[in-house]
Motif scaffolding. Structure first.
Motif, PDB file in Angstrom:
ATOM      1  N   ASN A 268       0.267   0.977 -15.008  1.00  0.00           N
ATOM      2  CA  ASN A 268       1.137   0.034 -15.717  1.00  0.00           C
ATOM      3  C   ASN A 268       1.430  -1.200 -14.864  1.00  0.00           C
ATOM      4  O   ASN A 268       1.452  -2.329 -15.356  1.00  0.00           O
ATOM      5  CB  ASN A 268       2.448   0.735 -16.104  1.00  0.00           C
ATOM      6  N   PHE A 269       1.623  -0.971 -13.587  1.00  0.00           N
ATOM      7  CA  PHE A 269       1.860  -2.067 -12.649  1.00  0.00           C
ATOM      8  C   PHE A 269       0.661  -3.017 -12.619  1.00  0.00           C
ATOM      9  O   PHE A 269       0.804  -4.240 -12.720  1.00  0.00           O
ATOM     10  CB  PHE A 269       2.141  -1.450 -11.262  1.00  0.00           C
ATOM     11  N   CYS A 270      -0.530  -2.465 -12.501  1.00  0.00           N
ATOM     12  CA  CYS A 270      -1.730  -3.316 -12.462  1.00  0.00           C
ATOM     13  C   CYS A 270      -1.909  -4.076 -13.778  1.00  0.00           C
ATOM     14  O   CYS A 270      -2.348  -5.224 -13.784  1.00  0.00           O
ATOM     15  CB  CYS A 270      -2.984  -2.483 -12.194  1.00  0.00           C
ATOM     16  N   LYS A 271      -1.569  -3.436 -14.885  1.00  0.00           N
ATOM     17  CA  LYS A 271      -1.727  -4.117 -16.171  1.00  0.00           C
ATOM     18  C   LYS A 271      -0.799  -5.329 -16.266  1.00  0.00           C
ATOM     19  O   LYS A 271      -1.222  -6.426 -16.634  1.00  0.00           O
ATOM     20  CB  LYS A 271      -1.446  -3.139 -17.316  1.00  0.00           C
ATOM     21  N   PHE A 272       0.448  -5.125 -15.898  1.00  0.00           N
ATOM     22  CA  PHE A 272       1.417  -6.228 -15.952  1.00  0.00           C
ATOM     23  C   PHE A 272       1.006  -7.356 -14.998  1.00  0.00           C
ATOM     24  O   PHE A 272       1.055  -8.540 -15.343  1.00  0.00           O
ATOM     25  CB  PHE A 272       2.818  -5.703 -15.612  1.00  0.00           C
ATOM     26  N   THR A 273       0.587  -6.973 -13.801  1.00  0.00           N
ATOM     27  CA  THR A 273       0.152  -7.973 -12.831  1.00  0.00           C
ATOM     28  C   THR A 273      -1.027  -8.771 -13.384  1.00  0.00           C
ATOM     29  O   THR A 273      -1.082 -10.000 -13.279  1.00  0.00           O
ATOM     30  CB  THR A 273      -0.215  -7.283 -11.502  1.00  0.00           C
TER      31      THR A 273
ATOM     32  N   ILE B 222       0.815  -1.218   0.000  1.00  0.00           N
ATOM     33  CA  ILE B 222       0.000   0.000   0.000  1.00  0.00           C
ATOM     34  C   ILE B 222       0.849   1.269   0.000  1.00  0.00           C
ATOM     35  O   ILE B 222       0.557   2.234  -0.681  1.00  0.00           O
ATOM     36  CB  ILE B 222      -0.972  -0.022   1.192  1.00  0.00           C
ATOM     37  N   ARG B 223       1.940   1.249   0.758  1.00  0.00           N
ATOM     38  CA  ARG B 223       2.795   2.446   0.764  1.00  0.00           C
ATOM     39  C   ARG B 223       3.392   2.678  -0.625  1.00  0.00           C
ATOM     40  O   ARG B 223       3.544   3.805  -1.089  1.00  0.00           O
ATOM     41  CB  ARG B 223       3.921   2.314   1.780  1.00  0.00           C
ATOM     42  N   MET B 224       3.718   1.588  -1.285  1.00  0.00           N
ATOM     43  CA  MET B 224       4.223   1.691  -2.657  1.00  0.00           C
ATOM     44  C   MET B 224       3.162   2.340  -3.535  1.00  0.00           C
ATOM     45  O   MET B 224       3.418   3.289  -4.260  1.00  0.00           O
ATOM     46  CB  MET B 224       4.590   0.292  -3.158  1.00  0.00           C
ATOM     47  N   LEU B 225       1.920   1.837  -3.447  1.00  0.00           N
ATOM     48  CA  LEU B 225       0.840   2.380  -4.276  1.00  0.00           C
ATOM     49  C   LEU B 225       0.576   3.849  -3.956  1.00  0.00           C
ATOM     50  O   LEU B 225       0.363   4.670  -4.852  1.00  0.00           O
ATOM     51  CB  LEU B 225      -0.462   1.601  -4.039  1.00  0.00           C
ATOM     52  N   ALA B 226       0.580   4.165  -2.659  1.00  0.00           N
ATOM     53  CA  ALA B 226       0.267   5.535  -2.256  1.00  0.00           C
ATOM     54  C   ALA B 226       1.307   6.512  -2.793  1.00  0.00           C
ATOM     55  O   ALA B 226       0.990   7.653  -3.136  1.00  0.00           O
ATOM     56  CB  ALA B 226       0.187   5.630  -0.728  1.00  0.00           C
ATOM     57  N   ALA B 227       2.552   6.067  -2.885  1.00  0.00           N
ATOM     58  CA  ALA B 227       3.610   6.960  -3.348  1.00  0.00           C
ATOM     59  C   ALA B 227       3.766   6.951  -4.861  1.00  0.00           C
ATOM     60  O   ALA B 227       4.387   7.844  -5.429  1.00  0.00           O
ATOM     61  CB  ALA B 227       4.936   6.550  -2.696  1.00  0.00           C
ATOM     62  N   ALA B 228       3.185   5.958  -5.517  1.00  0.00           N
ATOM     63  CA  ALA B 228       3.427   5.798  -6.956  1.00  0.00           C
ATOM     64  C   ALA B 228       2.667   6.835  -7.779  1.00  0.00           C
ATOM     65  O   ALA B 228       1.583   7.269  -7.409  1.00  0.00           O
ATOM     66  CB  ALA B 228       3.001   4.395  -7.390  1.00  0.00           C
ATOM     67  N   SER B 229       3.256   7.201  -8.904  1.00  0.00           N
ATOM     68  CA  SER B 229       2.570   8.097  -9.838  1.00  0.00           C
ATOM     69  C   SER B 229       1.416   7.336 -10.494  1.00  0.00           C
ATOM     70  O   SER B 229       1.362   6.112 -10.474  1.00  0.00           O
ATOM     71  CB  SER B 229       3.541   8.560 -10.924  1.00  0.00           C
ATOM     72  N   HIS B 230       0.511   8.090 -11.081  1.00  0.00           N
ATOM     73  CA  HIS B 230      -0.639   7.461 -11.722  1.00  0.00           C
ATOM     74  C   HIS B 230      -0.218   6.496 -12.849  1.00  0.00           C
ATOM     75  O   HIS B 230      -0.664   5.350 -12.875  1.00  0.00           O
ATOM     76  CB  HIS B 230      -1.597   8.547 -12.228  1.00  0.00           C
ATOM     77  N   PRO B 231       0.655   6.921 -13.772  1.00  0.00           N
ATOM     78  CA  PRO B 231       1.041   5.974 -14.831  1.00  0.00           C
ATOM     79  C   PRO B 231       1.700   4.714 -14.272  1.00  0.00           C
ATOM     80  O   PRO B 231       1.508   3.617 -14.792  1.00  0.00           O
ATOM     81  CB  PRO B 231       2.046   6.776 -15.681  1.00  0.00           C
ATOM     82  N   TRP B 232       2.458   4.867 -13.219  1.00  0.00           N
ATOM     83  CA  TRP B 232       3.118   3.710 -12.628  1.00  0.00           C
ATOM     84  C   TRP B 232       2.091   2.716 -12.078  1.00  0.00           C
ATOM     85  O   TRP B 232       2.175   1.512 -12.316  1.00  0.00           O
ATOM     86  CB  TRP B 232       4.082   4.155 -11.519  1.00  0.00           C
TER      87      TRP B 232
END
Lengths: 563, 563
Positions: free
Chosen positions: A105-110, A92-102
């Motif tokens: 893109n992360f969810c798409k790859f997953t 969650i901390r990763m998601l909260a800090a991540a930019s929108h495109p990140w």
């Protein structure tokens, strides 16, 4: 995290930090044991087997290797190396800090990796079994949902849950909602309750509601998991495994504005926001039989191209977000491409490796379909858009095919041709060897509702079609001649760069999937689109949004208007 | 426009400012002639037959009246009263100034009206013909796409176009992209080019690309349009029309926190963010035959309830965006409800009015399905969730049914029951009288993939099911008793109000449409979700976004990252 790190997707088991892959005869065990301190970027700890892109890159690699390097494996047990926790989902901390495109893109790859797990079950008969030896939350449960069967330990504390909505104000973003109702057929009102109950559901109710298939007391856990895995392995439809094929390290150069592999190259023109991708055809004729393929291993052209394109797509998507258009060219012999296709398709039903290579090509092309970049095929003399490589042109949003030749370049050249081959046609296997996520071939999607046009194209299979014929048959979009070519292509690329990148993404996502929808297209269409909107709204990502508020003790401050 | 005006959806032809409705035997003409100065809110002029919500409310009213007040009409010619322009689409200045919720709600209503036009063609055999006597741009062309046939004047200047992407950085947001590829089967690469070419396409190419059905020289325009309309009328499948039914002005009171009609009431609890909606069953038994229905006209219970619910849904959606949960209760006699259903369904195949009333109920329930509010059914003693009214509970995200009675209220009361009736079951007509947008009944969607459960429910049709049986059959979610009821319902409503409204909207949009997707569900799922995201992004709506920049001479300043 607005300065995203450069990400490489190439890895291999000795380099894994978060997973262990053990094969034992027909049963392999893939164990998630995340190293808290080994996040891809600084700023968060991967507690409770939570994951970030780095963890997921290893999972993707393991899933791929299981298919090529472990032909003997018929069942994969997916489990956790931690005590009492299977996986807590995306960090969650990763998601909260991540930019929108990140995030997107992360969810798409997953999601793609999870679809790949389902593809292993459905396409290869390599069946995944989720052995939830502890709680599976959020993305952890979504990972389990991609498996054919879910076992949950019954210990009065282990549950499955989708706590994203109540805790974080976002959706389970990697297929969970779709798979719950469309794959596992959980009743929608129970599914609604489940997704609002952050503490999750375990025990008998989890089985009654179809959230898991079976609960197993801890004392019998190891025995039952082994038993189920052996049962699955004995009934799995995997073709008999021949010698394993090692996915040797992909040779890649990446310097300045060019990326190169053995058969695939990309030149990045940052001013024009375009990546010019060229795929080179085989340098020799296809082997006469599959033993030649085994001898070449990962160097075999079809497999090498699938791997190289796959890596390139992931690299460009993640590291080059401002390159909005990809052009595709090919160079080489159409006959040879068709020869490679022919060999693989002739052995699809009997040889595990032939099938794996075709399935890999299918997945790579599907990755292209859901890529948020404008795709333009450029078909010129000397190209080999035939069979499996013609799919690149059919996946493109538009294609330009030169009429005649470039007079100044080579006036003696043969004009460009394209060739429809068996790889482009529907059935058998299934709906054709290279279907899109909607279950149809790219040709059937292209000519949806026009059976006459599709029949005409099928009839022309095997013919070398020059520009006028290809246009007549509806296989290419525009066919400028030497005089107009540069101008038309230049304008198309420049226009694309001038448009709103968001609107282009939306346009392409809507146009590329005419026809039926499947769990897969629903995930990338309906679910992802809503999730992207939710991610972007202040209620999730604003300074007082739920993602940022999580764990701070503060309540999120919502704009209560329903949109 | 953050302060949205209060909007009323009730209108009638004498009040129209923007449309003229003329019926001439079997052919009616609906003429768009927008009053530039009569926008719903100040701040923009409705030039070039562009529209805002006010224009669309009149169109919706006209489409409804054509079905009930003009049973003799078999073909509706949709055309423009302006010279050389059919319709320029949604007004851009209006969109640029509108709040995000307003834009989204506006597009949803506009889409529903277009679906209603298609429903008239498919369900009633009242066929729409778009007579484009001038250019149809954006939403103007999307309106034409909802018609069965599109005629375009061939005058070297009139075109059809979807210029949203190149000019405004958004998508055609009311079904255009989906209908182009999925309904009209325009090839995806041509569709791509079309949606990036702001100047549009006319003449022969528009026919070749399937963007329109026919082009007609201006000199022959009137004759050909009349001829086509007559041809359509002579082959239309509309049932023979009996006496017209006037849609008399809907009696409605709206004071403070309550909205009341004859059979439907809503109490708004703003603190708890809930609207408590109650539908009252018929006050008398159904007439013995259809002549009794004709005699009652708009006062006939089934028609009155469909109209009242329809208006209430639109009112609450538009005017009460912070009321995030709607609860549904019913009160009255289940037998009577089933009697009304029975009369209508028995005459569905032969009586135009019976069919129209059922189709209206269907459309109203579909509106509920795509409403971005949490829907909770509360089933208590004295209620009449049977047949068509049971659909309210089946449309809900959850239902609570009291086990036993409220001891303190009325210990002698009969416990609540629900009854499955023919209105809930599939076929005939079609997939059942009240299918969802996905083409399945709500029961079939609910029990997707579980034919056994669906068969058990079908077998129980006609039985009065108490809470335990209803729960056993999977028809209700929870069945608390008197002791737990208040607490359980209170928590459900409070929880809902505490969650992110955005995430709830996304959750519900994903859960409500398991199973197949159709043009309709693709529009509300895939297309709308992407459009909402695009609308919200600074590239469209930010100070330098394309929507704001339009017409100022400034270029939009885009963040070029592809997401």
């Amino acid at each position: 995290m607005d300065d995203m790190p450069h990400v490489e997707f190439r890895t291999s088991p000795p380099k894994y930090k978060h997973w262990r892959l053990n094969a034992d005869g027909p049963v392999a065990t893939l164990t998630m044991d995340v190293d808290e301190q080994a996040g891809l970027v600084p700023g968060y700890e991967l507690k409770l087997n939570s994951y970030d892109l780095g963890v997921d890159i290893e999972l993707y690699d393991a899933v791929q290797r299981l298919r090529f390097e472990h032909p003997e494996v018929k069942t994969v047990v997916l489990t956790s190396g931690k005590d009492r926790i299977f996986c807590a989902g995306a960090n969650i901390r990763m998601l909260a800090a991540a930019s929108h495109p990140w995030k997107v893109n992360f969810c798409k790859f997953t999601s793609e990796t999870r679809n790949g797990i389902e593809d292993a079950t459905a396409g290869s008969g390599q069946v995944y079994l989720a052995a939830l030896n502890g709680t599976a939350s959020g993305g952890g449960y979504e990972l389990a949902l991609a498996c054919e069967r879910i076992l949950l330990v019954d210990d009065r504390s282990s549950v499955v849950s989708l706590p994203e909505l109540p805790l974080l104000g976002v959706l389970p973003g990697t297929g969970g909602l779709t798979r719950v109702v469309d794959k596992r057929h959980v009743r929608r009102d129970l599914a609604d309750y489940f997704a609002t109950k952050s503490e999750g559901i375990g025990g008998k109710k989890a089985v009654q509601w179809k959230l898991v298939d079976e609960i197993v007391p801890r004392v019998r856990w190891d025995d039952i998991v082994s038993e189920r895995a052996r049962d699955f392995a004995s009934s799995a439809a995997r073709l008999p495994g021949g010698p394993a094929i090692e996915l040797t390290e992909l040779a890649k150069t990446r310097a300045g504005d060019s990326i190169g592999y053995r058969y695939v190259t990309a030149t990045l023109d940052r001013d024009r926001a375009v990546a010019e991708i060229t795929v080179t055809g085989p340098s020799a004729a296809a082997p006469a039989a599959m033993d030649g393929v085994y001898a070449q291993g990962a160097a075999f052209w079809s497999l090498a191209v699938a791997r190289e394109l796959d890596d390139l797509i992931l690299d460009l998507r993640t590291n080059e977000t401002e390159i909005g258009t990809w052009t595709f060219e090919t160079t080489g012999s159409a006959e040879r491409v068709l020869g490679y296709d022919k060999l693989l398709l002739a052995n699809y039903d009997t040889d595990w490796l032939a099938r794996e290579i075709v399935l890999y090509a299918k997945r790579t092309l599907k990755r292209l379909d859901v890529t948020s970049r404008s795709l333009i095929a450029l078909i010129k003399p000397g190209s080999c858009f035939a069979g499996s490589l013609l799919e690149l042109a059919l996946a493109a949003d538009r294609s330009y095919m030169l009429t005649g030749v470039f007079e100044e370049e080579d006036r003696e050249a043969d004009p460009a041709t394209i060739t429809v081959g068996p790889a482009n046609l529907s059935g058998p296997p299934g709906n054709g060897p290279l279907p899109m996520g909607n279950g149809l071939t790219r040709l059937a999607t292209r000519f949806l509702g026009d059976t006459g046009a599709l029949a005409a194209v099928e009839k022309a299979a095997g013919e070398r079609l020059e520009a006028d014929e290809a246009e007549q048959l509806g296989l290419v979009t525009f066919t400028p001649d030497d005089i107009d070519w540069d101008e038309e292509v230049r304008i198309a690329v420049e226009e694309r760069a001038s448009f709103s990148p968001d609107a282009l993404t939306g346009l392409e996502a809507n146009y590329r999937f005419a026809g039926p929808e499947t769990v897969e297209t629903k995930i990338f269409g309906r679910l992802t689109a809503w999730q992207n909107w939710i991610f972007y709204r202040p209620n999730a990502s604003g300074p007082d949004g739920a993602l940022r508020a999580y764990g701070t003790g503060k309540r999120a401050d919502f704009d209560r208007k329903r949109v």
